[in-house]
Design a protein around this motif. Structure first.
Motif, PDB file in Angstrom:
ATOM      1  N   ALA A  77      -3.809  46.244   2.081  1.00 54.04           N
ATOM      2  CA  ALA A  77      -4.954  45.321   2.333  1.00 54.04           C
ATOM      3  C   ALA A  77      -4.345  43.952   2.559  1.00 54.04           C
ATOM      4  O   ALA A  77      -5.028  43.028   3.341  1.00 54.04           O
ATOM      5  N   GLU A  78      -3.065  43.799   2.211  1.00 51.09           N
ATOM      6  CA  GLU A  78      -2.459  42.514   2.318  1.00 51.09           C
ATOM      7  C   GLU A  78      -2.062  42.252   3.965  1.00 51.09           C
ATOM      8  O   GLU A  78      -1.950  41.163   4.343  1.00 51.09           O
ATOM      9  N   LEU A  79      -1.602  43.455   4.279  1.00 54.73           N
ATOM     10  CA  LEU A  79      -0.995  43.369   5.664  1.00 54.73           C
ATOM     11  C   LEU A  79      -1.969  43.702   6.809  1.00 54.73           C
ATOM     12  O   LEU A  79      -1.785  43.014   7.863  1.00 54.73           O
ATOM     13  N   ALA A  80      -3.054  44.248   6.400  1.00 57.06           N
ATOM     14  CA  ALA A  80      -3.932  44.819   7.400  1.00 57.06           C
ATOM     15  C   ALA A  80      -5.326  44.768   6.767  1.00 57.06           C
ATOM     16  O   ALA A  80      -6.126  45.426   6.623  1.00 57.06           O
ATOM     17  N   PRO A  81      -5.684  43.482   6.608  1.00 55.07           N
ATOM     18  CA  PRO A  81      -6.964  43.237   5.826  1.00 55.07           C
ATOM     19  C   PRO A  81      -8.249  43.548   6.671  1.00 55.07           C
ATOM     20  O   PRO A  81      -8.053  43.540   7.623  1.00 55.07           O
ATOM     21  N   GLY A  82      -9.116  44.225   5.912  1.00 56.41           N
ATOM     22  CA  GLY A  82     -10.331  44.804   6.645  1.00 56.41           C
ATOM     23  C   GLY A  82     -10.132  46.080   6.726  1.00 56.41           C
ATOM     24  O   GLY A  82     -11.182  46.884   7.413  1.00 56.41           O
ATOM     25  N   LEU A  83      -9.276  46.782   6.840  1.00 54.55           N
ATOM     26  CA  LEU A  83      -8.907  48.112   7.286  1.00 54.55           C
ATOM     27  C   LEU A  83      -8.558  49.317   6.258  1.00 54.55           C
ATOM     28  O   LEU A  83      -8.308  50.270   6.711  1.00 54.55           O
ATOM     29  N   VAL A  84      -8.609  48.646   5.222  1.00 50.44           N
ATOM     30  CA  VAL A  84      -8.787  49.700   4.162  1.00 50.44           C
ATOM     31  C   VAL A  84      -9.821  49.520   3.026  1.00 50.44           C
ATOM     32  O   VAL A  84     -10.307  48.132   3.029  1.00 50.44           O
ATOM     33  N   PRO A  85     -10.407  50.179   2.089  1.00 45.88           N
ATOM     34  CA  PRO A  85     -11.534  49.728   1.195  1.00 45.88           C
ATOM     35  C   PRO A  85     -10.854  48.848   0.090  1.00 45.88           C
ATOM     36  O   PRO A  85      -9.843  48.960  -0.274  1.00 45.88           O
ATOM     37  N   ALA A  86     -11.686  48.121  -0.216  1.00 46.20           N
ATOM     38  CA  ALA A  86     -11.280  47.001  -1.313  1.00 46.20           C
ATOM     39  C   ALA A  86     -11.304  47.670  -2.827  1.00 46.20           C
ATOM     40  O   ALA A  86     -12.165  48.562  -3.152  1.00 46.20           O
ATOM     41  N   VAL A  87     -10.211  47.682  -3.310  1.00 48.75           N
ATOM     42  CA  VAL A  87     -10.029  48.205  -4.722  1.00 48.75           C
ATOM     43  C   VAL A  87     -10.828  47.119  -5.748  1.00 48.75           C
ATOM     44  O   VAL A  87     -10.251  46.094  -5.838  1.00 48.75           O
TER      45      VAL A  87
END
Length: 429
Positions: free
Chosen positions: A95-105
Motif C-alpha cells: 500500500a505504501e509503494l503502490a497506493p490504490g492497487l491493494v485493498p485497504a487494511v
C-alpha cells in the motif's frame, strides 16, 4: 492497528465473528445499524483460509482469517497461523509503494490471524473474467505499476544494505509458505506425489514423461535453487489471476500471504503463466469454433505489454530513483560512466527476462500436474478438450524451461504460443 495476544486464537464462525466485529467501534460504524442485522457470508474459495463478506446498511467489509491447516486438504496438513502476520506486513508495504492497487487494511489481529479489509465491489476475480472472455483495459498499466514499484523499491537498487537485510529478516519466518511453493511448484509435479493429479487418462503418458525427463529435472532444480537462494526483492509470492480482482477500470492485488524476499522473475512469471494458460484454455470455452479468437489475440497482446511495460517502468525507476548500495553512482560518473551503466541496465533486464521465462514455465506445469489447478482449464467440460488445451500449454512450458535461452524477447514467447494454438497432441487413451 495490530493486536497480538498469545493463545487467544479461535476460529470465528458467523456468531463469534459478529460479536467480535461489534466490539470494534470503527468497523461497526462502517457497517451501520445493529449487528444482529448484518449479513455475514463465507465466500472463501481458495486453498487456505476463511473469507467472509459482512454487510450492513452503511457499507461492507471483507474479513480473512487463517486456518491452522491447509483448507484444501484438511487438518492432516497443519500450517502456521503466522502467515496472516506476513500477509499484513506485505499489504502494508504494498500500500505504501503502490497506493490504490491493494485493498485497504481496516483492522488486523495477530492473535486471531484475522484481517479486516475494504470490500472490493463490483470487482471480480480476474481468472473468472478471463474464463468468460472479458477484457480488462486497465490491467496492464496497473499490474506493471504494482510489480515495478514493489520490486524496485524493495531491491538493492533502492535500499541500503542494512535496510535490505532488515527487510529480509522481517519476512524470513514465512518459510512454511515458501516450503509449500518449493514442493508444489518445483518438486512434486516431476515425481510421484500423493497430491498430484491431472486430466486422466489423457495426460497419463505426459505425466510419466515429466517424471523421466532429466533435462527438465535439471532445469526445474536450477529454478528451485534460485527461488530459495536469491532474495532480490519482496515478492507477492502467489501473483496469479486468482489473486487479482478487477473491473474494467480498476485492479486490486490481494492475498500476499506467500510474501518473502526472492527472485523478481517469480512474480513476473506467475502473471505471465496465468495469462498464457488463459490463452491455451480459451478454445475449450468456445461454443462456436473460432468465436474467441479476438479475445485470444488480446490475451497475447497483454502478455507482451505486461513484460514491456514492466521493463520500461522498472528501468525508469532505476534511472531516476536509485538510492541503494548496488551500482553506486560514484563508480559511474561522467558521460562514459552513464553510458556504461545503461548497457549494464539492459543486461540486467535481459537476465531478469530469462528468469521470468523459466518461472513462467514452472508455474504452468505446476497448475496442470500438481495439487491446485486453474479454473481456466478445470471449467472446460469435455475432459479430452481440456487435456488438449493443457498439453499445448505444457509443450510450450517445457520448451521455455529447457531451451530458455532461445526466448530472447517476449514476442518469442507469444509467437511460440500462437503456433501451438491449434497443435493436436497425441493423448493417452
Amino acid at each position: 492497528m495490530t493486536e497480538a495476544q498469545a493463545g487467544d486464537y479461535r476460529i470465528l464462525h458467523e456468531a463469534a465473528l459478529r460479536d467480535y466485529l461489534a466490539g470494534l467501534p470503527d468497523i461497526a460504524a462502517r457497517l451501520g445499524n445493529e449487528p444482529v442485522s448484518w449479513s455475514i457470508t463465507e465466500v472463501g474459495d481458495g486453498n487456505l483460509n476463511l473469507v467472509f463478506i459482512v454487510k450492513g446498511d452503511r457499507g461492507g467489509i471483507a474479513v480473512k482469517q487463517a486456518l491452522p491447516y491447509v483448507r484444501l486438504v484438511g487438518e492432516s496438513w497443519p500450517l502456521p497461523l503466522s502467515r496472516a502476520h506476513y500477509e499484513f506486513l506485505a499489504l502494508s508495504k504494498q500500500a505504501e509503494l503502490a497506493p490504490g492497487l491493494v485493498p485497504a487494511v481496516l483492522h488486523h489481529n495477530d492473535g486471531l490471524a484475522l484481517t479486516v479489509m475494504e470490500l472490493l465491489e463490483p470487482h471480480i476475480i480476474m481468472r473468472k473474467g478471463l474464463v468468460a472472455g472479458t477484457r480488462y483495459p486497465r490491467f496492464v498499466d496497473d499490474i506493471t505499476t504494482f510489480m515495478a514499484r514493489t520490486l524496485f523499491f524493495t531491491s538493492d537498487l533502492a535500499l541500503s544494505t542494512a535496510e535490505k537485510k532488515e527487510a529480509i529478516a522481517a519476512f524470513a519466518g514465512n518459510h512454511a509458505l515458501c516450503k509449500i511453493t518449493e514442493d508444489l511448484i518445483f518438486t512434486d509435479p516431476y515425481r510421484i506425489a500423493e497430491q498430484n493429479r491431472w486430466t486422466a487418462p489423457y495426460l497419463d503418458a505426459l505425466a510419466a514423461d515429466l517424471r523421466d525427463d532429466m533435462e527438465l529435472h535439471v532445469a526445474i532444480s536450477r529454478l528451485k535453487l534460485k527461488f530459495m537462494a536469491s532474495p532480490e526483492a519482496l515478492l507477492h509470492g502467489d501473483l496469479h489471476t486468482g489473486s487479482i480482482m478487477v473491473t474494467e477500470s480498476e485492479t486490486r492485488v490481494i492475498d500476499p500471504e506467500f510474501a518473502f524476499y526472492g527472485p523478481m522473475g517469480f512474480d513476473l512469471g506467475a502473471v505471465l503463466a496465468n495469462l498464457l494458460m488463459a490463452y491455451f484454455a480459451s478454445s475449450g470455452h468456445e461454443r462456436v469454433p473460432g468465436e474467441r479468437r479476438e479475445f485470444e489475440g488480446w490475451v497475447l497482446e497483454t502478455v507482451e505489454q505486461v513484460w514491456n511495460e514492466f521493463a520500461r517502468k522498472f528501468l525508469d525507476l532505476w534511472r531516476t530513483k536509485a538510492g541503494g548500495d548496488a551500482y553506486p553512482v560514484s563508480l559511474f560518473s561522467g558521460e562514459q560512466g552513464a553510458a556504461r551503466l545503461e548497457i549494464e541496465r539492459q543486461a540486467y533486464m535481459q537476465r531478469l527476462f530469462t528468469d521470468t521465462v523459466g518461472f513462467t514455465a514452472a508455474k504452468t506445469i505446476r497448475r496442470i500436474f500438481g495439487l491446485a489447478h486453474n479454473i481456466d482449464f478445470e471449467l472446460i467440460e469435455d475432459p479430452k478438450q481440456r487435456a488438449i488445451s493443457e498439453a499445448r500449454a505444457v509443450r510450450l512450458a517445457r520448451a521455455m524451461m529447457v531451451e530458455t535461452g532461445t526466448y530472447r524477447t517476449i514476442a518469442d514467447v507469444t509467437g511460440a504460443a500462437r503456433k501451438l494454438r491449434d497443435w493436436m497432441p497425441e493423448l493417452s487413451n
